[in-house]
Design an enzyme around this catalytic site. Structure first.
Site, PDB file in Angstrom:
ATOM      1  N   ASP A  45      10.525 -14.638  44.168  1.00 56.97           N
ATOM      2  CA  ASP A  45      11.873 -14.571  43.600  1.00 56.97           C
ATOM      3  C   ASP A  45      12.279 -13.127  43.318  1.00 56.97           C
ATOM      4  OD1 ASP A  45      10.242 -14.133  41.410  1.00 56.97           O
ATOM      5  OD2 ASP A  45      11.053 -15.762  40.192  1.00 56.97           O
ATOM      6  N   SER A  46      11.364 -12.196  43.616  1.00 53.55           N
ATOM      7  CA  SER A  46      11.704 -10.779  43.634  1.00 53.55           C
ATOM      8  C   SER A  46      12.837 -10.495  44.609  1.00 53.55           C
ATOM      9  CB  SER A  46      10.476  -9.947  44.023  1.00 53.55           C
ATOM     10  OG  SER A  46       9.870 -10.459  45.202  1.00 53.55           O
ATOM     11  N   ASP A  84       7.631 -18.846  45.330  1.00 55.34           N
ATOM     12  CA  ASP A  84       7.906 -18.922  43.896  1.00 55.34           C
ATOM     13  C   ASP A  84       8.860 -20.056  43.564  1.00 55.34           C
ATOM     14  OD1 ASP A  84       6.431 -16.856  42.709  1.00 55.34           O
ATOM     15  OD2 ASP A  84       7.955 -15.350  43.133  1.00 55.34           O
ATOM     16  N   LYS A 112       4.119 -21.055  43.393  1.00 58.20           N
ATOM     17  CA  LYS A 112       3.664 -20.215  42.284  1.00 58.20           C
ATOM     18  C   LYS A 112       4.596 -20.398  41.100  1.00 58.20           C
ATOM     19  CE  LYS A 112       4.002 -15.602  42.379  1.00 58.20           C
ATOM     20  NZ  LYS A 112       4.818 -15.304  41.150  1.00 58.20           N
ATOM     21  N   GLU A 114       5.157 -19.327  36.753  1.00 58.35           N
ATOM     22  CA  GLU A 114       4.825 -18.359  35.726  1.00 58.35           C
ATOM     23  C   GLU A 114       4.694 -19.039  34.370  1.00 58.35           C
ATOM     24  OE1 GLU A 114       7.578 -14.845  37.783  1.00 58.35           O
ATOM     25  OE2 GLU A 114       7.783 -15.286  35.648  1.00 58.35           O
ATOM     26  N   GLU A 181      -0.479  -9.992  36.572  1.00 59.70           N
ATOM     27  CA  GLU A 181       0.435  -8.861  36.755  1.00 59.70           C
ATOM     28  C   GLU A 181       0.468  -7.981  35.512  1.00 59.70           C
ATOM     29  OE1 GLU A 181       5.070  -7.845  38.039  1.00 59.70           O
ATOM     30  OE2 GLU A 181       4.313  -9.899  38.160  1.00 59.70           O
TER      31      GLU A 181
END
Length: 264
Positions: A45-46, A84, A112, A114, A181
Site C-alpha cells: 500500500d506504499s 497488503d 500482509k 499490520e 519495520e
C-alpha cells in the site's frame, strides 16, 4: 528456477540463507525483479505514496490493491507474491476475509496485515480458510498518526517486550511470515531467533532472515528523502537489473544492511 513458496522461505531460514524482497506495482518491473531472482514481491500500500503522491498509505483502497496485484501477477513466474490489505480493510475478521479473498483472487499468494494482539482471531480465521498471512510489527505505516509520525519502535524495554510477545502470539495464531519495520537491530535479532517462521526486516538490522525495500528507494526515484534504512543501488550500478543484482548479492553476503542503515 522453482517457484518460491512459504515452505521455501522456511527452508531458507533453517539453512541460514538470506532472501530478498522488493515492492512491485506493475507487470514490467515485476518481471525484471522476478527474472533477476528476487524471492518475494510485495504489492504494497506504499503505492499510495510512491505512485499516487499521498503523504501516507491511508487513502489506498482494496480495489486499487487488487488492480496492482493483477498487474504484478501477469509479470512473474517464480517470486512469491504478497499483497497488503490496506487501511481499515480488516477491522473485523469477517471484513478481513472478504477483502483478503479479493486479493487472493487477483493473484496474491498471501496477504500482509499490520498489527499485533488484536489481530490474532483474524490471522487464525484467514489461515484456517486457506489464506496465508504475513504479519507486520514495529513501525506499521497505517498507524502513523497514532505513532505521531514515522518513528522507530521498540527502543524502550516495555515496548520491545510487547513486540516480541506479539510476534510469538501471531506465529501461534498461524502467521507464516513476519515483517519487522524500523526496530532496533538487537530486538529484530531476538525475535528472529525466537520464531520458527521467517522474519523479513526493513530498517531492522542484518540478522533477520530476509530483507525488503521499496523499489523506488532502491532505484533512487522516491520523491522527497530516501529513508536511512534504504540504499540507492541504481546510483551504484547505473542500470536497473544490475541494481537488483547488487541488492540481492549484498543481502545474501550479509553486506546489506550495513551499520549506517541500522537503528540501535
Amino acid at each position: 528456477m522453482s517457484k518460491i513458496t512459504t515452505a521455501t522461505l522456511r527452508k531458507f531460514k533453517q539453512e541460514g540463507r538470506k532472501f530478498t524482497a522488493l515492492t512491485a506495482y506493475d507487470a514490467s518491473f515485476a518481471a525484471a525483479f522476478d527474472s533477476e531472482g528476487v524471492d518475494v514481491l510485495l504489492v504494497g500500500d506504499s503505492l499510495g505514496m510512491v505512485l499516487q503522491g499521498h503523504d501516507d498509505t491511508l487513502p489506498v483502497s482494496v480495489e486499487e490493491m487488487a488492480y496492482h496485484t493483477r498487474c504484478v501477477r501477469r509479470g512473474i513466474s517464480r517470486s512469491l507474491l504478497m499483497a497488503d490489505l490496506p487501511f481499515m480493510s480488516y477491522a473485523t475478521p469477517e471484513q478481513a476475509m472478504t477483502n483478503a479473498t479479493k486479493l487472493m483472487q487477483a493473484g496474491a499468494n498471501m496477504v500482509k496485515i499490520e498489527g499485533g494482539q488484536w489481530l490474532l482471531e483474524t490471522v487464525s480465521m484467514l489461515t484456517e480458510r486457506g489464506i496465508p498471512v504475513c504479519a507486520h510489527l514495529g513501525l506499521t505505516p497505517q498507524s502513523v498518526h497514532v505513532f505521531g509520525g514515522f518513528k522507530v519502535q521498540g527502543r524502550d524495554a516495555d515496548n520491545a517486550q510487547r513486540i516480541l510477545d506479539e510476534a510469538k502470539a501471531l506465529e501461534g495464531a498461524g502467521a507464516q511470515l513476519l515483517v519487522l519495520e524500523c526496530v532496533p537491530a538487537s530486538l529484530a535479532q531476538q525475535i528472529t531467533e525466537a520464531l520458527q517462521i521467517p522474519v523479513i526486516g526493513i530498517g531492522a538490522g542484518k540478522d533477520t532472515d530476509g530483507q525488503i525495500l521499496v523499489m523506488h528507494d532502491v532505484l533512487g526515484i522516491s520523491s522527497g528523502y530516501i529513508p536511512r534504512f534504504s540504499k540507492n543501488y541504481l546510483k551504484q550500478t547505473g542500470e536497473i537489473r544490475e541494481a537488483v543484482k547488487a541488492y540481492i548479492d549484498e543481502v545474501q553476503q550479509g553486506q546489506f544492511p550495513a551499520e549506517e542503515h541500522t537503528f540501535n
